[in-house]
Design a protein around this motif. Structure first.
Motif, PDB file in Angstrom:
ATOM      1  N   VAL A  51      23.792  18.326  25.011  1.00  0.00           N
ATOM      2  CA  VAL A  51      22.493  18.457  24.358  1.00  0.00           C
ATOM      3  C   VAL A  51      22.702  18.967  22.938  1.00  0.00           C
ATOM      4  O   VAL A  51      23.227  20.062  22.736  1.00  0.00           O
ATOM      5  CB  VAL A  51      21.574  19.425  25.142  1.00  0.00           C
ATOM      6  N   TYR A  52      22.296  18.159  21.966  1.00  0.00           N
ATOM      7  CA  TYR A  52      22.374  18.530  20.548  1.00  0.00           C
ATOM      8  C   TYR A  52      20.979  18.943  20.100  1.00  0.00           C
ATOM      9  O   TYR A  52      20.081  18.104  20.009  1.00  0.00           O
ATOM     10  CB  TYR A  52      22.855  17.351  19.707  1.00  0.00           C
ATOM     11  N   ARG A  53      20.795  20.213  19.814  1.00  0.00           N
ATOM     12  CA  ARG A  53      19.473  20.703  19.402  1.00  0.00           C
ATOM     13  C   ARG A  53      19.136  20.299  17.971  1.00  0.00           C
ATOM     14  O   ARG A  53      17.975  20.074  17.644  1.00  0.00           O
ATOM     15  CB  ARG A  53      19.383  22.205  19.550  1.00  0.00           C
ATOM     16  N   THR A  54      20.167  20.219  17.103  1.00  0.00           N
ATOM     17  CA  THR A  54      19.971  19.828  15.713  1.00  0.00           C
ATOM     18  C   THR A  54      20.965  18.726  15.356  1.00  0.00           C
ATOM     19  O   THR A  54      21.966  18.536  16.053  1.00  0.00           O
ATOM     20  CB  THR A  54      20.167  21.014  14.751  1.00  0.00           C
ATOM     21  N   GLU A  55      20.710  18.048  14.244  1.00  0.00           N
ATOM     22  CA  GLU A  55      21.533  16.905  13.856  1.00  0.00           C
ATOM     23  C   GLU A  55      23.003  17.257  13.666  1.00  0.00           C
ATOM     24  O   GLU A  55      23.872  16.515  14.087  1.00  0.00           O
ATOM     25  CB  GLU A  55      20.981  16.284  12.571  1.00  0.00           C
ATOM     26  N   ASN A  56      23.296  18.366  13.044  1.00  0.00           N
ATOM     27  CA  ASN A  56      24.687  18.731  12.785  1.00  0.00           C
ATOM     28  C   ASN A  56      25.182  19.873  13.661  1.00  0.00           C
ATOM     29  O   ASN A  56      26.253  20.417  13.418  1.00  0.00           O
ATOM     30  CB  ASN A  56      24.868  19.084  11.305  1.00  0.00           C
ATOM     31  N   GLY A  57      24.425  20.239  14.673  1.00  0.00           N
ATOM     32  CA  GLY A  57      24.788  21.347  15.543  1.00  0.00           C
ATOM     33  C   GLY A  57      25.828  20.973  16.586  1.00  0.00           C
ATOM     34  O   GLY A  57      26.056  19.798  16.871  1.00  0.00           O
ATOM     35  N   ALA A  58      26.451  21.999  17.130  1.00  0.00           N
ATOM     36  CA  ALA A  58      27.410  21.801  18.223  1.00  0.00           C
ATOM     37  C   ALA A  58      26.638  21.542  19.511  1.00  0.00           C
ATOM     38  O   ALA A  58      25.546  22.088  19.711  1.00  0.00           O
ATOM     39  CB  ALA A  58      28.291  23.034  18.379  1.00  0.00           C
ATOM     40  N   PRO A  59      27.177  20.717  20.395  1.00  0.00           N
ATOM     41  CA  PRO A  59      26.451  20.424  21.635  1.00  0.00           C
ATOM     42  C   PRO A  59      26.521  21.572  22.635  1.00  0.00           C
ATOM     43  O   PRO A  59      27.501  22.303  22.693  1.00  0.00           O
ATOM     44  CB  PRO A  59      27.173  19.198  22.187  1.00  0.00           C
ATOM     45  N   GLU A  60      25.464  21.698  23.401  1.00  0.00           N
ATOM     46  CA  GLU A  60      25.456  22.584  24.569  1.00  0.00           C
ATOM     47  C   GLU A  60      25.775  21.688  25.749  1.00  0.00           C
ATOM     48  O   GLU A  60      25.140  20.645  25.928  1.00  0.00           O
ATOM     49  CB  GLU A  60      24.084  23.223  24.748  1.00  0.00           C
ATOM     50  N   GLU A  61      26.763  22.059  26.559  1.00  0.00           N
ATOM     51  CA  GLU A  61      27.127  21.238  27.708  1.00  0.00           C
ATOM     52  C   GLU A  61      26.531  21.817  28.978  1.00  0.00           C
ATOM     53  O   GLU A  61      26.631  23.015  29.229  1.00  0.00           O
ATOM     54  CB  GLU A  61      28.646  21.127  27.841  1.00  0.00           C
ATOM     55  N   VAL A  62      25.912  20.948  29.757  1.00  0.00           N
ATOM     56  CA  VAL A  62      25.326  21.308  31.043  1.00  0.00           C
ATOM     57  C   VAL A  62      25.995  20.415  32.078  1.00  0.00           C
ATOM     58  O   VAL A  62      25.906  19.187  31.991  1.00  0.00           O
ATOM     59  CB  VAL A  62      23.799  21.066  31.040  1.00  0.00           C
ATOM     60  N   ARG A  63      26.675  20.997  33.049  1.00  0.00           N
ATOM     61  CA  ARG A  63      27.358  20.212  34.090  1.00  0.00           C
ATOM     62  C   ARG A  63      26.330  19.718  35.094  1.00  0.00           C
ATOM     63  O   ARG A  63      25.553  20.502  35.640  1.00  0.00           O
ATOM     64  CB  ARG A  63      28.411  21.049  34.798  1.00  0.00           C
ATOM     65  N   ILE A  64      26.339  18.404  35.315  1.00  0.00           N
ATOM     66  CA  ILE A  64      25.418  17.811  36.281  1.00  0.00           C
ATOM     67  C   ILE A  64      26.209  16.994  37.291  1.00  0.00           C
ATOM     68  O   ILE A  64      27.340  16.600  37.044  1.00  0.00           O
ATOM     69  CB  ILE A  64      24.350  16.934  35.590  1.00  0.00           C
ATOM     70  N   GLN A  65      25.559  16.748  38.433  1.00  0.00           N
ATOM     71  CA  GLN A  65      26.179  15.936  39.474  1.00  0.00           C
ATOM     72  C   GLN A  65      25.204  14.838  39.872  1.00  0.00           C
ATOM     73  O   GLN A  65      24.108  15.118  40.345  1.00  0.00           O
ATOM     74  CB  GLN A  65      26.531  16.785  40.692  1.00  0.00           C
ATOM     75  N   GLY A  66      25.634  13.598  39.646  1.00  0.00           N
ATOM     76  CA  GLY A  66      24.890  12.426  40.093  1.00  0.00           C
ATOM     77  C   GLY A  66      23.448  12.355  39.652  1.00  0.00           C
ATOM     78  O   GLY A  66      22.919  13.277  39.065  1.00  0.00           O
ATOM     79  N   GLY A  67      22.826  11.220  39.891  1.00  0.00           N
ATOM     80  CA  GLY A  67      21.414  11.064  39.617  1.00  0.00           C
ATOM     81  C   GLY A  67      21.106   9.849  38.772  1.00  0.00           C
ATOM     82  O   GLY A  67      21.860   8.869  38.751  1.00  0.00           O
ATOM     83  N   PHE A  68      19.997   9.940  38.045  1.00  0.00           N
ATOM     84  CA  PHE A  68      19.493   8.844  37.233  1.00  0.00           C
ATOM     85  C   PHE A  68      19.016   9.373  35.891  1.00  0.00           C
ATOM     86  O   PHE A  68      18.643  10.531  35.781  1.00  0.00           O
ATOM     87  CB  PHE A  68      18.296   8.165  37.917  1.00  0.00           C
ATOM     88  N   ALA A  69      18.998   8.503  34.897  1.00  0.00           N
ATOM     89  CA  ALA A  69      18.427   8.822  33.593  1.00  0.00           C
ATOM     90  C   ALA A  69      17.482   7.695  33.209  1.00  0.00           C
ATOM     91  O   ALA A  69      17.774   6.521  33.454  1.00  0.00           O
ATOM     92  CB  ALA A  69      19.520   8.969  32.545  1.00  0.00           C
ATOM     93  N   GLU A  70      16.351   8.054  32.609  1.00  0.00           N
ATOM     94  CA  GLU A  70      15.382   7.059  32.169  1.00  0.00           C
ATOM     95  C   GLU A  70      14.900   7.409  30.773  1.00  0.00           C
ATOM     96  O   GLU A  70      14.501   8.541  30.508  1.00  0.00           O
ATOM     97  CB  GLU A  70      14.183   7.003  33.104  1.00  0.00           C
ATOM     98  N   VAL A  71      14.942   6.420  29.884  1.00  0.00           N
ATOM     99  CA  VAL A  71      14.374   6.555  28.554  1.00  0.00           C
ATOM    100  C   VAL A  71      13.123   5.691  28.527  1.00  0.00           C
ATOM    101  O   VAL A  71      13.157   4.524  28.911  1.00  0.00           O
ATOM    102  CB  VAL A  71      15.354   6.083  27.462  1.00  0.00           C
ATOM    103  N   GLY A  72      12.033   6.301  28.098  1.00  0.00           N
ATOM    104  CA  GLY A  72      10.771   5.583  28.015  1.00  0.00           C
ATOM    105  C   GLY A  72       9.986   6.059  26.810  1.00  0.00           C
ATOM    106  O   GLY A  72      10.515   6.756  25.938  1.00  0.00           O
ATOM    107  N   ALA A  73       8.718   5.703  26.772  1.00  0.00           N
ATOM    108  CA  ALA A  73       7.858   6.064  25.650  1.00  0.00           C
ATOM    109  C   ALA A  73       7.729   7.582  25.483  1.00  0.00           C
ATOM    110  O   ALA A  73       7.517   8.070  24.376  1.00  0.00           O
ATOM    111  CB  ALA A  73       6.478   5.443  25.843  1.00  0.00           C
ATOM    112  N   ASN A  74       7.878   8.332  26.585  1.00  0.00           N
ATOM    113  CA  ASN A  74       7.735   9.788  26.528  1.00  0.00           C
ATOM    114  C   ASN A  74       9.044  10.511  26.281  1.00  0.00           C
ATOM    115  O   ASN A  74       9.075  11.733  26.304  1.00  0.00           O
ATOM    116  CB  ASN A  74       7.094  10.310  27.817  1.00  0.00           C
ATOM    117  N   GLY A  75      10.157   9.802  26.096  1.00  0.00           N
ATOM    118  CA  GLY A  75      11.440  10.440  25.837  1.00  0.00           C
ATOM    119  C   GLY A  75      12.443  10.175  26.949  1.00  0.00           C
ATOM    120  O   GLY A  75      12.390   9.150  27.616  1.00  0.00           O
ATOM    121  N   LEU A  76      13.342  11.136  27.142  1.00  0.00           N
ATOM    122  CA  LEU A  76      14.431  11.020  28.118  1.00  0.00           C
ATOM    123  C   LEU A  76      14.198  11.972  29.287  1.00  0.00           C
ATOM    124  O   LEU A  76      13.966  13.164  29.084  1.00  0.00           O
ATOM    125  CB  LEU A  76      15.762  11.367  27.447  1.00  0.00           C
TER     126      LEU A  76
END
Length: 85
Positions: A51-76
């Motif tokens: 997760v990048y909070r700002t354009e030039n910022g360092a990412p925050e890493e969140v460990r996740i296990q499995g699932g789905f991702a959806e991008v739509g009109a409301n975001g991710l």
């Protein structure tokens, strides 16, 4: 413009926020999502969600296990089977 990002598990809403970019560990490879990305849905594999909070910022890493991702009109929205931490 900011990307609206939600991370949820079957049990709870983990976070809901405006961010610059999110990099998803997709089963087909990593995918970066910015505001205005074309709609899509994909499965995700175990690994770090960046997760990048700002354009030039360092990412925050969140460990996740499995699932789905959806991008739509409301975001991710990432529906993960499990989120560490």
């Amino acid at each position: 413009m900011a990307l609206h990002f939600e991370l949820v598990t079957p049990a709870r809403l983990v976070r809901s926020e405006e961010v610059h970019m999110v990099v998803i560990p997709g089963t087909e490879g990593e995918m970066g999502v910015l505001h205005g990305h074309a709609p899509f849905m994909t499965t995700i594999k175990d690994g770090p969600l960046k997760v990048y909070r700002t354009e030039n910022g360092a990412p925050e890493e969140v460990r996740i296990q499995g699932g789905f991702a959806e991008v739509g009109a409301n975001g991710l929205t990432v529906l993960a089977e499990h989120v560490e931490g």
